[in-house]
Design a protein around this motif. Sequence first.
Motif, PDB file in Angstrom:
ATOM      1  N   PHE A 110      13.594  38.023 100.617  1.00  0.00           N
ATOM      2  CA  PHE A 110      12.759  36.921 100.154  1.00  0.00           C
ATOM      3  C   PHE A 110      12.588  35.907 101.276  1.00  0.00           C
ATOM      4  CE2 PHE A 110      14.825  38.556  96.296  1.00  0.00           C
ATOM      5  CZ  PHE A 110      13.709  38.832  95.525  1.00  0.00           C
ATOM      6  N   ASN A 141      17.729  36.580 102.283  1.00  0.00           N
ATOM      7  CA  ASN A 141      16.872  35.415 102.103  1.00  0.00           C
ATOM      8  C   ASN A 141      16.683  34.699 103.437  1.00  0.00           C
ATOM      9  OD1 ASN A 141      16.856  35.075  98.890  1.00  0.00           O
ATOM     10  ND2 ASN A 141      18.936  35.556  99.530  1.00  0.00           N
ATOM     11  N   ASP A 198      15.187  31.106 104.177  1.00  0.00           N
ATOM     12  CA  ASP A 198      14.692  29.927 103.463  1.00  0.00           C
ATOM     13  C   ASP A 198      13.828  29.019 104.332  1.00  0.00           C
ATOM     14  OD1 ASP A 198      16.091  30.733 101.187  1.00  0.00           O
ATOM     15  OD2 ASP A 198      17.912  29.701 101.823  1.00  0.00           O
ATOM     16  N   GLU A 206       7.337  31.376  97.399  1.00  0.00           N
ATOM     17  CA  GLU A 206       8.176  32.425  97.972  1.00  0.00           C
ATOM     18  C   GLU A 206       7.443  33.765  98.007  1.00  0.00           C
ATOM     19  OE1 GLU A 206      12.660  33.393  96.891  1.00  0.00           O
ATOM     20  OE2 GLU A 206      11.259  34.400  95.532  1.00  0.00           O
ATOM     21  N   LEU A 216       3.815  29.871 102.720  1.00  0.00           N
ATOM     22  CA  LEU A 216       5.176  29.908 102.194  1.00  0.00           C
ATOM     23  C   LEU A 216       5.462  28.758 101.231  1.00  0.00           C
ATOM     24  CD1 LEU A 216       7.409  31.126 105.154  1.00  0.00           C
ATOM     25  CD2 LEU A 216       6.828  32.321 103.045  1.00  0.00           C
ATOM     26  N   GLY A 263      11.056  32.044 102.018  1.00  0.00           N
ATOM     27  CA  GLY A 263      10.622  30.811 101.385  1.00  0.00           C
ATOM     28  C   GLY A 263      11.759  30.163 100.623  1.00  0.00           C
ATOM     29  N   LYS A 264      11.565  28.927 100.240  1.00  0.00           N
ATOM     30  CA  LYS A 264      12.617  28.151  99.594  1.00  0.00           C
ATOM     31  C   LYS A 264      12.859  28.616  98.162  1.00  0.00           C
ATOM     32  CE  LYS A 264      13.984  23.380  98.575  1.00  0.00           C
ATOM     33  NZ  LYS A 264      13.570  21.952  98.622  1.00  0.00           N
ATOM     34  N   GLN A 265      14.133  28.776  97.811  1.00  0.00           N
ATOM     35  CA  GLN A 265      14.510  29.098  96.437  1.00  0.00           C
ATOM     36  C   GLN A 265      14.590  27.797  95.643  1.00  0.00           C
ATOM     37  OE1 GLN A 265      15.145  32.234  95.144  1.00  0.00           O
ATOM     38  NE2 GLN A 265      15.461  31.374  93.118  1.00  0.00           N
ATOM     39  N   SER A 310       9.553  30.520  93.115  1.00  0.00           N
ATOM     40  CA  SER A 310      10.434  31.537  93.690  1.00  0.00           C
ATOM     41  C   SER A 310      10.854  32.505  92.590  1.00  0.00           C
ATOM     42  CB  SER A 310      11.653  30.899  94.362  1.00  0.00           C
ATOM     43  OG  SER A 310      12.388  30.118  93.442  1.00  0.00           O
TER      44      SER A 310
END
Length: 233
Positions: free
Chosen positions: A139, A30, A32, A109, A106, A141-143, A169
């Motif tokens: 992945f 990930n 983020d 996600e 972004l 992008g922010k979860q 996400s």
Amino acid sequence: MNGKILSFFILFLCGFYASAGIKFTPVQMNIDDFKRQKSTTVNIESTGISTSKIYEINAFKWEQNDKGEDILVKDDTLLFNPKIFELKPESKQLVRMGFSQSPANLKKEQAWRIIFEEITPVVDKSNLTFLFNFSLPLFAGKQVSPKLDVNIQKTSNTSYLNINNVADSHAKLIEIIVLDQNNKEIVKKNIVQYILSGKKVVVDLGDINVNGRLKLKIKLEDQAEYLEFPIKV
């Protein structure tokens, strides 16, 4: 007798994974916040293999269709160091991967599959050779907190659970339970299934011989509690 080569494709879906004497850590990557992080790493370890293996790494943009089936398109915006490496018996290899430029859009996600493809060796024509290809999710992008929309469609003898991921996400399903009005378990399915942001999967629940209002419980990876939904069959 001519030599034969058999290829196997393995998707990583657990906390760590070892197969064919190869272990990857982590098995899900990930990124983020691209202001602070533009790359990540994975460690590959050989345990118990008798000969060296050579791997080439490629990235594929990961989407899903309306049925939840994976669609992979090769993407050269990801860079790898090293891109090709030899993994010797009882050894480790660290691979760094990152983007040549930050992905666009972004706010939601985005997902990739990182494919480690074993390169065909020179084989003895009298032997059968097995090649193992490995795929890890990445992945960007922010979860965010999970948000699912569910409903059941029933045919004459089968019930299908539609699960829509309406969060920004991904979600990863690991268990589905259906309870009757007395909290008696009537369906339990262990499942390993990613649902990308904005996508849907359909799960066959079999023949549910109960009508009326039921309770659905869904367990997601990295979530301590079940998500619960009232449903009607």
